[in-house]
Design a protein around this motif. Structure first.
Motif, PDB file in Angstrom:
ATOM      1  N   VAL A 115      89.450  21.952  24.813  1.00 41.36           N
ATOM      2  CA  VAL A 115      89.032  22.432  23.497  1.00 41.36           C
ATOM      3  C   VAL A 115      88.337  23.791  23.601  1.00 41.36           C
ATOM      4  O   VAL A 115      88.482  24.644  22.712  1.00 41.36           O
ATOM      5  CB  VAL A 115      88.145  21.371  22.801  1.00 41.36           C
ATOM      6  CG1 VAL A 115      86.764  21.293  23.427  1.00 41.36           C
ATOM      7  CG2 VAL A 115      88.039  21.637  21.317  1.00 41.36           C
ATOM      8  N   LEU A 116      87.641  24.035  24.684  1.00 42.70           N
ATOM      9  CA  LEU A 116      86.984  25.336  24.844  1.00 42.70           C
ATOM     10  C   LEU A 116      87.995  26.456  25.043  1.00 42.70           C
ATOM     11  O   LEU A 116      87.762  27.599  24.629  1.00 42.70           O
ATOM     12  CB  LEU A 116      86.003  25.295  26.020  1.00 42.70           C
ATOM     13  CG  LEU A 116      84.663  24.628  25.733  1.00 42.70           C
ATOM     14  CD1 LEU A 116      83.801  24.562  26.991  1.00 42.70           C
ATOM     15  CD2 LEU A 116      83.907  25.362  24.626  1.00 42.70           C
ATOM     16  N   LEU A 119      72.976  27.670  17.099  1.00 40.29           N
ATOM     17  CA  LEU A 119      74.434  27.504  17.150  1.00 40.29           C
ATOM     18  C   LEU A 119      74.968  27.245  15.750  1.00 40.29           C
ATOM     19  O   LEU A 119      74.503  26.344  15.066  1.00 40.29           O
ATOM     20  CB  LEU A 119      74.815  26.317  18.046  1.00 40.29           C
ATOM     21  CG  LEU A 119      74.280  26.285  19.477  1.00 40.29           C
ATOM     22  CD1 LEU A 119      74.830  25.068  20.213  1.00 40.29           C
ATOM     23  CD2 LEU A 119      74.649  27.557  20.211  1.00 40.29           C
ATOM     24  N   ARG A 156      78.587  28.046  15.376  1.00 46.87           N
ATOM     25  CA  ARG A 156      80.031  27.988  15.631  1.00 46.87           C
ATOM     26  C   ARG A 156      80.222  27.181  16.920  1.00 46.87           C
ATOM     27  O   ARG A 156      79.815  27.624  18.001  1.00 46.87           O
ATOM     28  CB  ARG A 156      80.631  29.393  15.803  1.00 46.87           C
ATOM     29  CG  ARG A 156      80.470  30.286  14.601  1.00 46.87           C
ATOM     30  CD  ARG A 156      81.315  31.549  14.722  1.00 46.87           C
ATOM     31  NE  ARG A 156      81.148  32.233  16.002  1.00 46.87           N
ATOM     32  CZ  ARG A 156      80.194  33.106  16.267  1.00 46.87           C
ATOM     33  NH1 ARG A 156      79.312  33.418  15.342  1.00 46.87           N
ATOM     34  NH2 ARG A 156      80.108  33.699  17.442  1.00 46.87           N
ATOM     35  N   GLN A 184      86.624  11.933  13.168  1.00 40.67           N
ATOM     36  CA  GLN A 184      86.280  13.284  13.606  1.00 40.67           C
ATOM     37  C   GLN A 184      86.153  14.248  12.426  1.00 40.67           C
ATOM     38  O   GLN A 184      85.293  15.116  12.413  1.00 40.67           O
ATOM     39  CB  GLN A 184      87.367  13.796  14.556  1.00 40.67           C
ATOM     40  CG  GLN A 184      87.085  15.148  15.161  1.00 40.67           C
ATOM     41  CD  GLN A 184      86.560  15.020  16.576  1.00 40.67           C
ATOM     42  OE1 GLN A 184      85.799  14.110  16.878  1.00 40.67           O
ATOM     43  NE2 GLN A 184      86.995  15.896  17.429  1.00 40.67           N
ATOM     44  N   ALA A 199      82.555  23.985  19.264  1.00 43.75           N
ATOM     45  CA  ALA A 199      83.771  23.221  19.531  1.00 43.75           C
ATOM     46  C   ALA A 199      83.337  21.761  19.708  1.00 43.75           C
ATOM     47  O   ALA A 199      82.217  21.484  20.131  1.00 43.75           O
ATOM     48  CB  ALA A 199      84.463  23.731  20.790  1.00 43.75           C
ATOM     49  N   VAL A 200      84.226  20.834  19.354  1.00 47.17           N
ATOM     50  CA  VAL A 200      83.882  19.414  19.392  1.00 47.17           C
ATOM     51  C   VAL A 200      84.939  18.656  20.184  1.00 47.17           C
ATOM     52  O   VAL A 200      86.148  18.849  19.975  1.00 47.17           O
ATOM     53  CB  VAL A 200      83.798  18.828  17.962  1.00 47.17           C
ATOM     54  CG1 VAL A 200      83.594  17.320  18.007  1.00 47.17           C
ATOM     55  CG2 VAL A 200      82.655  19.482  17.181  1.00 47.17           C
ATOM     56  N   ALA A 201      84.496  17.802  21.082  1.00 48.20           N
ATOM     57  CA  ALA A 201      85.400  16.921  21.825  1.00 48.20           C
ATOM     58  C   ALA A 201      84.901  15.498  21.673  1.00 48.20           C
ATOM     59  O   ALA A 201      83.703  15.235  21.771  1.00 48.20           O
ATOM     60  CB  ALA A 201      85.438  17.309  23.306  1.00 48.20           C
ATOM     61  N   GLU A 219      85.390  31.726  21.385  1.00 51.64           N
ATOM     62  CA  GLU A 219      84.248  32.335  20.695  1.00 51.64           C
ATOM     63  C   GLU A 219      83.207  31.316  20.253  1.00 51.64           C
ATOM     64  O   GLU A 219      82.200  31.678  19.633  1.00 51.64           O
ATOM     65  CB  GLU A 219      84.738  33.149  19.479  1.00 51.64           C
ATOM     66  CG  GLU A 219      85.330  32.314  18.363  1.00 51.64           C
ATOM     67  CD  GLU A 219      86.803  31.985  18.565  1.00 51.64           C
ATOM     68  OE1 GLU A 219      87.512  31.915  17.558  1.00 51.64           O
ATOM     69  OE2 GLU A 219      87.248  31.769  19.725  1.00 51.64           O
ATOM     70  N   ALA A 220      83.420  30.057  20.575  1.00 51.65           N
ATOM     71  CA  ALA A 220      82.424  29.041  20.219  1.00 51.65           C
ATOM     72  C   ALA A 220      81.110  29.296  20.955  1.00 51.65           C
ATOM     73  O   ALA A 220      81.103  29.678  22.122  1.00 51.65           O
ATOM     74  CB  ALA A 220      82.954  27.651  20.556  1.00 51.65           C
ATOM     75  N   ALA A 273      88.894  27.684  21.724  1.00 48.17           N
ATOM     76  CA  ALA A 273      87.830  28.318  20.930  1.00 48.17           C
ATOM     77  C   ALA A 273      86.897  29.097  21.843  1.00 48.17           C
ATOM     78  O   ALA A 273      85.726  28.739  22.002  1.00 48.17           O
ATOM     79  CB  ALA A 273      87.062  27.270  20.148  1.00 48.17           C
ATOM     80  N   ALA A 309      87.178  24.617  16.889  1.00 49.77           N
ATOM     81  CA  ALA A 309      88.283  23.847  17.479  1.00 49.77           C
ATOM     82  C   ALA A 309      87.751  22.477  17.851  1.00 49.77           C
ATOM     83  O   ALA A 309      86.556  22.315  18.123  1.00 49.77           O
ATOM     84  CB  ALA A 309      88.843  24.550  18.716  1.00 49.77           C
ATOM     85  N   ASP A 310      88.620  21.514  17.819  1.00 52.81           N
ATOM     86  CA  ASP A 310      88.165  20.174  18.195  1.00 52.81           C
ATOM     87  C   ASP A 310      89.308  19.391  18.809  1.00 52.81           C
ATOM     88  O   ASP A 310      90.474  19.734  18.649  1.00 52.81           O
ATOM     89  CB  ASP A 310      87.615  19.405  16.998  1.00 52.81           C
ATOM     90  CG  ASP A 310      88.690  18.915  16.049  1.00 52.81           C
ATOM     91  OD1 ASP A 310      89.352  19.763  15.409  1.00 52.81           O
ATOM     92  OD2 ASP A 310      88.894  17.688  15.981  1.00 52.81           O
ATOM     93  N   THR A 364      88.807  17.039  28.526  1.00 50.77           N
ATOM     94  CA  THR A 364      88.929  17.278  27.089  1.00 50.77           C
ATOM     95  C   THR A 364      88.088  18.474  26.662  1.00 50.77           C
ATOM     96  O   THR A 364      88.513  19.303  25.853  1.00 50.77           O
ATOM     97  CB  THR A 364      88.492  16.027  26.310  1.00 50.77           C
ATOM     98  OG1 THR A 364      89.183  14.890  26.816  1.00 50.77           O
ATOM     99  CG2 THR A 364      88.788  16.175  24.827  1.00 50.77           C
ATOM    100  N   ALA A 365      86.904  18.565  27.223  1.00 49.21           N
ATOM    101  CA  ALA A 365      86.026  19.690  26.885  1.00 49.21           C
ATOM    102  C   ALA A 365      86.652  21.014  27.312  1.00 49.21           C
ATOM    103  O   ALA A 365      86.619  22.004  26.584  1.00 49.21           O
ATOM    104  CB  ALA A 365      84.665  19.505  27.556  1.00 49.21           C
ATOM    105  N   GLY A 389      78.861  26.924  21.336  1.00 44.59           N
ATOM    106  CA  GLY A 389      78.443  25.699  22.015  1.00 44.59           C
ATOM    107  C   GLY A 389      79.523  24.641  21.925  1.00 44.59           C
ATOM    108  O   GLY A 389      80.478  24.762  21.155  1.00 44.59           O
ATOM    109  N   LEU A 390      79.367  23.628  22.725  1.00 44.23           N
ATOM    110  CA  LEU A 390      80.322  22.513  22.741  1.00 44.23           C
ATOM    111  C   LEU A 390      79.573  21.218  22.497  1.00 44.23           C
ATOM    112  O   LEU A 390      78.546  20.960  23.150  1.00 44.23           O
ATOM    113  CB  LEU A 390      81.026  22.450  24.096  1.00 44.23           C
ATOM    114  CG  LEU A 390      81.845  21.180  24.368  1.00 44.23           C
ATOM    115  CD1 LEU A 390      83.096  21.148  23.491  1.00 44.23           C
ATOM    116  CD2 LEU A 390      82.216  21.100  25.847  1.00 44.23           C
TER     117      LEU A 390
END
Lengths: 137, 67
Positions: B41-42, A121, A123, A135, A125-127, B47-48, B45, B14-15, B37-38, B50-51
């Motif tokens: 944010v997904l 991985l 790329r 952050q 996303a972060v939560a 094209e992400a 994004a 993205a976050d 929240t997940a 992973g999260l």
């Protein structure tokens, strides 16, 4: 075959307010046949601090820790990232050296980065529930 | 975390940071806050690859197993 046996002992350093969640999730993640036996000890530098600023600063464990025969130690603390890369590598080295490299030392951010690499991985996303300055760092 | 990950070649597309103060971490999140929240944010994004859901104060396993 023994009915009960010890596979490994892990030392884990985490913010005290996370204990309820961490224990619950750890039991959920355990494979069949494996359970956790937890005991806790207070680290004064963490327990006595109430402000977010002090709480978020990772500190090394006491020199005599672990003293109960742990074979593996996980110095989990997500806010290690607030120190900037590659702080977790430096911290792990310091902790390992402080205990004479008797046991392996890792950190949660180390595990996360290893998971990213294993899953290829780059790329994401972060939560989180963190504040923006945490952050972003 | 975003800068930290970038140092190791992982880009955050993205976050979402809920900006909870320390006491809020105990009182504000519900059992589905991390899931909600997940999802948010997904959506930003797609094209992400992973999260990453961060913070040990969040119960997440039930949410991960939801989808």
């Amino acid at each position: 075959m023994r009915a009960y046996g010890e596979i490994a002992t892990i030392g884990f350093i985490g913010p005290p307010r996370t204990n309820g969640t961490v224990l619950h999730e750890a039991f959920r993640l355990a494979p069949p046949g494996v359970t956790w036996v937890w005991s806790t000890m207070g680290l004064r530098s963490s327990v006595n601090s109430n402000s977010t600023g002090r709480w978020m600063q990772p500190r090394p464990a006491p020199r005599n820790w672990p003293s109960r025969g742990q074979r593996h130690r996980d110095d989990g603390h997500p806010l290690i990232s607030s120190k900037g890369a590659p702080y977790h590598e430096q911290l792990e080295d310091r902790l390992a050296n402080a205990i004479g490299k008797r046991i392996p030392v890792t950190s949660d951010i180390h595990c996360v980065l290893s998971a990213f690499a294993a899953l290829k991985l780059n790329r994401i996303a972060v939560a989180s529930i963190y504040q923006r300055y945490i952050q972003d760092t | 975390m975003i800068e930290y990950f970038r140092h190791y070649g992982v880009r955050t597309l993205a976050d979402e940071a809920l900006s909870y103060a320390l006491a809020d971490c105990i009182t504000k999140p519900s059992m589905t806050t991390s899931y909600d929240t997940a999802k948010t944010v997904l959506q930003r994004a797609p094209e992400a690859q992973g999260l990453y859901i961060s913070c040990p104060q969040w119960p997440v396993i039930d949410q991960i197993e939801t989808d």
